[in-house]
Write a protein that holds these residues in place. Structure first.
Motif, PDB file in Angstrom:
ATOM      1  N   GLY A 159      41.818  43.774  42.441  1.00 13.93           N
ATOM      2  CA  GLY A 159      40.818  44.826  42.334  1.00 13.93           C
ATOM      3  C   GLY A 159      39.622  44.468  41.492  1.00 13.93           C
ATOM      4  O   GLY A 159      38.803  45.337  41.177  1.00 13.93           O
ATOM      5  N   VAL A 160      39.481  43.188  41.139  1.00  5.64           N
ATOM      6  CA  VAL A 160      38.368  42.737  40.300  1.00  5.64           C
ATOM      7  C   VAL A 160      37.631  41.598  40.996  1.00  5.64           C
ATOM      8  O   VAL A 160      38.257  40.656  41.495  1.00  5.64           O
ATOM      9  CB  VAL A 160      38.858  42.264  38.913  1.00  5.64           C
ATOM     10  CG1 VAL A 160      37.703  41.680  38.103  1.00  5.64           C
ATOM     11  CG2 VAL A 160      39.515  43.413  38.151  1.00  5.64           C
ATOM     12  N   THR A 208      36.802  34.308  31.910  1.00  4.83           N
ATOM     13  CA  THR A 208      36.329  34.933  33.142  1.00  4.83           C
ATOM     14  C   THR A 208      37.190  34.535  34.340  1.00  4.83           C
ATOM     15  O   THR A 208      37.402  35.340  35.246  1.00  4.83           O
ATOM     16  CB  THR A 208      34.857  34.569  33.410  1.00  4.83           C
ATOM     17  OG1 THR A 208      34.690  33.147  33.373  1.00  4.83           O
ATOM     18  CG2 THR A 208      33.942  35.204  32.389  1.00  4.83           C
ATOM     19  N   SER A 209      37.715  33.316  34.350  1.00  8.82           N
ATOM     20  CA  SER A 209      38.603  32.912  35.445  1.00  8.82           C
ATOM     21  C   SER A 209      39.895  33.725  35.428  1.00  8.82           C
ATOM     22  O   SER A 209      40.370  34.177  36.481  1.00  8.82           O
ATOM     23  CB  SER A 209      38.920  31.420  35.351  1.00  8.82           C
ATOM     24  OG  SER A 209      37.828  30.637  35.785  1.00  8.82           O
ATOM     25  N   LEU A 210      40.475  33.908  34.259  1.00  7.09           N
ATOM     26  CA  LEU A 210      41.688  34.720  34.154  1.00  7.09           C
ATOM     27  C   LEU A 210      41.413  36.163  34.574  1.00  7.09           C
ATOM     28  O   LEU A 210      42.198  36.773  35.303  1.00  7.09           O
ATOM     29  CB  LEU A 210      42.221  34.677  32.722  1.00  7.09           C
ATOM     30  CG  LEU A 210      42.787  33.334  32.238  1.00  7.09           C
ATOM     31  CD1 LEU A 210      43.093  33.387  30.744  1.00  7.09           C
ATOM     32  CD2 LEU A 210      44.041  32.958  33.024  1.00  7.09           C
ATOM     33  N   SER A 211      40.288  36.712  34.131  1.00  9.58           N
ATOM     34  CA  SER A 211      39.951  38.098  34.463  1.00  9.58           C
ATOM     35  C   SER A 211      39.646  38.258  35.944  1.00  9.58           C
ATOM     36  O   SER A 211      40.010  39.266  36.568  1.00  9.58           O
ATOM     37  CB  SER A 211      38.741  38.548  33.630  1.00  9.58           C
ATOM     38  OG  SER A 211      39.002  38.456  32.245  1.00  9.58           O
ATOM     39  N   ILE A 226      31.945  42.836  38.649  1.00 15.13           N
ATOM     40  CA  ILE A 226      31.249  42.552  37.391  1.00 15.13           C
ATOM     41  C   ILE A 226      30.129  41.564  37.640  1.00 15.13           C
ATOM     42  O   ILE A 226      30.324  40.537  38.293  1.00 15.13           O
ATOM     43  CB  ILE A 226      32.215  41.979  36.323  1.00 15.13           C
ATOM     44  CG1 ILE A 226      33.240  43.036  35.909  1.00 15.13           C
ATOM     45  CG2 ILE A 226      31.448  41.498  35.102  1.00 15.13           C
ATOM     46  CD1 ILE A 226      34.248  42.537  34.883  1.00 15.13           C
ATOM     47  N   CYS A 227      28.946  41.876  37.107  1.00 14.79           N
ATOM     48  CA  CYS A 227      27.806  40.974  37.164  1.00 14.79           C
ATOM     49  C   CYS A 227      27.523  40.440  35.767  1.00 14.79           C
ATOM     50  O   CYS A 227      27.298  41.212  34.835  1.00 14.79           O
ATOM     51  CB  CYS A 227      26.572  41.708  37.693  1.00 14.79           C
ATOM     52  SG  CYS A 227      25.042  40.759  37.550  1.00 14.79           S
ATOM     53  N   LEU A 229      42.831  42.999  46.891  1.00 17.38           N
ATOM     54  CA  LEU A 229      41.689  42.102  46.963  1.00 17.38           C
ATOM     55  C   LEU A 229      41.203  41.710  45.571  1.00 17.38           C
ATOM     56  O   LEU A 229      41.087  42.541  44.669  1.00 17.38           O
ATOM     57  CB  LEU A 229      40.549  42.798  47.720  1.00 17.38           C
ATOM     58  CG  LEU A 229      39.379  41.941  48.197  1.00 17.38           C
ATOM     59  CD1 LEU A 229      39.837  40.860  49.149  1.00 17.38           C
ATOM     60  CD2 LEU A 229      38.332  42.842  48.867  1.00 17.38           C
ATOM     61  N   SER A 230      40.926  40.398  45.378  1.00 14.11           N
ATOM     62  CA  SER A 230      40.426  39.897  44.092  1.00 14.11           C
ATOM     63  C   SER A 230      39.332  38.863  44.349  1.00 14.11           C
ATOM     64  O   SER A 230      38.935  38.629  45.491  1.00 14.11           O
ATOM     65  CB  SER A 230      41.560  39.293  43.262  1.00 14.11           C
ATOM     66  OG  SER A 230      42.120  38.170  43.913  1.00 14.11           O
ATOM     67  N   THR A 231      38.863  38.215  43.298  1.00 16.64           N
ATOM     68  CA  THR A 231      37.672  37.372  43.401  1.00 16.64           C
ATOM     69  C   THR A 231      37.835  36.205  44.367  1.00 16.64           C
ATOM     70  O   THR A 231      36.933  35.933  45.181  1.00 16.64           O
ATOM     71  CB  THR A 231      37.291  36.834  42.011  1.00 16.64           C
ATOM     72  OG1 THR A 231      37.138  37.929  41.102  1.00 16.64           O
ATOM     73  CG2 THR A 231      35.993  36.050  42.070  1.00 16.64           C
TER      74      THR A 231
END
Length: 566
Positions: free
Chosen positions: A279-280, A271-274, A250-251, A522-524
């Motif tokens: 995969g995000v 946004t931190s929770l998301s 996401i940008c 994989l995540s942020t």
């Protein structure tokens, strides 16, 4: 929220309030006469009639938050980030295949060649246009219209595509971001996005409601978007990706200078929770506030002391908001001297104070909001809302009474919300990271010029108000060639450009990790840490620092570093 109530979402007759009900699970039952719109397990939006809404009479006021409003932050680059080398390596050859890139912004011109595959079909997975109201809204959003890839393909095959899918981008900012992150390769124009084989999820945000624009003083015609609309956009992208069973980058090319600048505004928390979901990967810009003199910082020694802060107000800036955030354990108060010499005696700190100040010798009105303990952070906030502000130099004497060193920050609105003629005389370029760039988990990027190796002059600087390292990384964002709305190409600069470039790189890593099964969850945060390990760092500069974070992105060097450590 019911079908019968959905008109309140877009109506200018209803006020929006964001609620974080983790802190009080019973709060929803304590608020009468409100329409409740659940976003997820953490946040909801409440709607009240503006005419009858009395904030002061509500005992649960501390749990309710007015939405902040966000504004837009605006081939050589691919080589500098190691993208060309990744494509040229036959064992990697990452192009974003199997991934989705979400762009939450001003929409998209889906008819441009960079968004149409060679077979004439779209590379857009879906569009959620929040500005077009119909019964075809996605999930439980109750507003906007969702357009699928099949509908966009029908439109592309038609003589007048907008008759079938009327969603468009009147600004061009969203189109530019989408092309940089995931535009298709156009050989004759020598252009391709960072992840050209990724598909796009587009959210066109609806403009902020008029009552919020009036409160904050947003000039007519300037684009701005409410936090809750952006939160819905993030949630939509994640749900659409989950439905498609594909990883998502996401940008966010937006930001706001409102709030505590510490990562704990509703949008920052959301946004931190998301970004923590598997995969995000979420990328945010640091902002373009570094050289605009819209931030002041001062520290006052133990005991009772004071400092004078001078602010110049330009002729065009009649209505705007200024915020002071005090760091614990300081308790701050202020007096005010207008350009004509009219003096407002010291306004002392109190737990909660709302006051309207009308000047006798000039037509300026200042609405003051004092909160000694702000509910979200526990810190003190003083907000001044100027109405018909007189041009010239305003002087504020800030007093502190504490047995320890006390410091405070003051911020003016971000670029485009006020002119360059309004600024702090004693300004500080640091701690100018916008929200949600100050959020803990997302990757926050600044912009640099890959040709000269220099930082973009207007980039906001870190760290956050709580001294968390932001930005983490720098990415190309100066004189970046990208398509405009009419299909021609021009150069763009800004930290939102850098965030789109980085979102494309995140899609490449999601292809490697999730699509190819090398790092399935994989995540942020791990993506961020991988990129930090591979970042380019000058031998003469100490890292991390407030300007560059941990260095400039180099995805090829990241893989080379892993190989060297095997």
């Amino acid at each position: 929220m019911t079908e019968e109530e959905r008109y309140k979402i877009t109506s200018n007759e209803y006020a929006d309030l964001i609620i974080d009900y983790r802190r009080n699970p019973l709060i929803l039952s304590q608020i009468p006469n409100a329409s409740v719109h659940m976003i997820n397990h953490t946040f909801a939006v409440l709607y009240f009639p503006i005419e009858s809404f009395d904030r002061r009479s509500m005992e649960v006021l501390e749990y309710l938050v007015d939405p902040y409003v966000c504004g837009l932050t605006s081939e050589e680059a691919l080589e500098a980030s190691g993208v060309d080398e990744i494509r040229g390596n036959p064992n990697l050859n990452l192009r974003g295949e199997g991934t989705l890139v979400g762009i939450i912004d001003t929409g998209i011109n889906y008819r441009l060649p960079v968004f149409v595959k060679e077979d004439g079909t779209t590379k857009i997975h879906s569009i959620w246009d929040q500005t077009i109201q119909s019964d075809h809204y996605p999930f439980e959003t109750f507003f906007g219209t969702e357009y699928t890839a099949d509908q966009i393909n029908q439109a592309l095959a038609a003589e007048n595509p907008l008759d079938i899918v009327p969603s468009d981008d009147e600004n061009g900012h969203g189109t530019m971001l989408a092309a940089i992150a995931a535009g298709r390769e156009i050989e004759q124009d020598n252009f391709y996005g960072v992840a050209p084989d990724a598909e796009l999820i587009i959210v066109k945000l609806m403009q902020a409601k008029e009552y919020l624009r009036e409160i904050i003083g947003i000039p007519e015609g300037v684009a701005c978007y409410q936090e809750n609309a952006i939160m819905w956009g993030v949630d939509y992208c994640i749900r659409a990706a989950r439905r498609a069973r594909r990883p998502l980058a996401i940008c966010l090319g937006l930001g706001t200078s409102q709030g505590p600048h510490d990562g704990y505004s509703p949008l920052s928390i959301f946004t931190s929770l998301s970004a923590s979901l598997p995969g995000v990967g979420i990328v945010t810009p640091v902002g373009n506030e570094g050289n605009l003199s819209r931030h002041h910082f001062s520290s006052i020694g133990p005991g009772e002391g004071s400092v004078v802060v001078e602010m110049n107000v330009g002729e065009r800036d009649k209505n705007f908001t200024m915020e002071l955030w005090g760091d614990n354990p300081g308790i701050f108060s202020m007096d005010i001297l207008s350009p004509s010499g009219e003096y407002i005696p010291r306004i002392t700190a109190s737990l909660r104070l709302d006051r309207r100040i009308s000047f006798l010798f000039e037509s300026t009105v200042i609405e003051t909001v004092f909160r000694t303990v702000e509910s979200g952070t526990g810190d003190q906030v003083i907000a001044l809302r100027f109405r018909n502000a007189s041009p010239g130099t305003w002087r504020f004497t800030i007093y502190s009474k504490s047995d320890l060193q006390s410091s405070f920050h003051m911020w003016l609105p971000m670029d485009d919300f006020i002119s360059h003629d309004t600024y702090f005389v004693q300004s500080d370029i640091y701690t100018t990271v916008l929200s949600p760039g100050s959020a803990t988990v997302p990757i926050t990027v600044t912009a640099y010029n890959p040709r000269t190796g220099t930082l973009y002059a207007n980039s906001s600087r870190g760290y956050t108000r709580l001294n968390k390292i932001k930005p983490e990384l720098a990415a190309p964002g100066v004189n970046y060639i990208a398509p405009t709305l009419d299909g021609s190409y021009r150069r763009f600069s800004g930290t939102s450009v850098a965030s789109a470039h980085t979102a494309g790189i995140v899609a490449l890593l999601l292809e490697y990790g999730v699509v190819r099964g090398n790092i399935p969850n994989l995540s942020t945060t791990p993506i961020k840490n991988y990129l930090i390990r591979g970042a380019n760092r000058s031998g003469t500069t100490t890292f991390p620092n407030r300007d560059w974070g941990f260095g400039s992105i180099d995805i090829f060097n990241m893989f080379r570093t892993f190989r060297a450590n095997v």
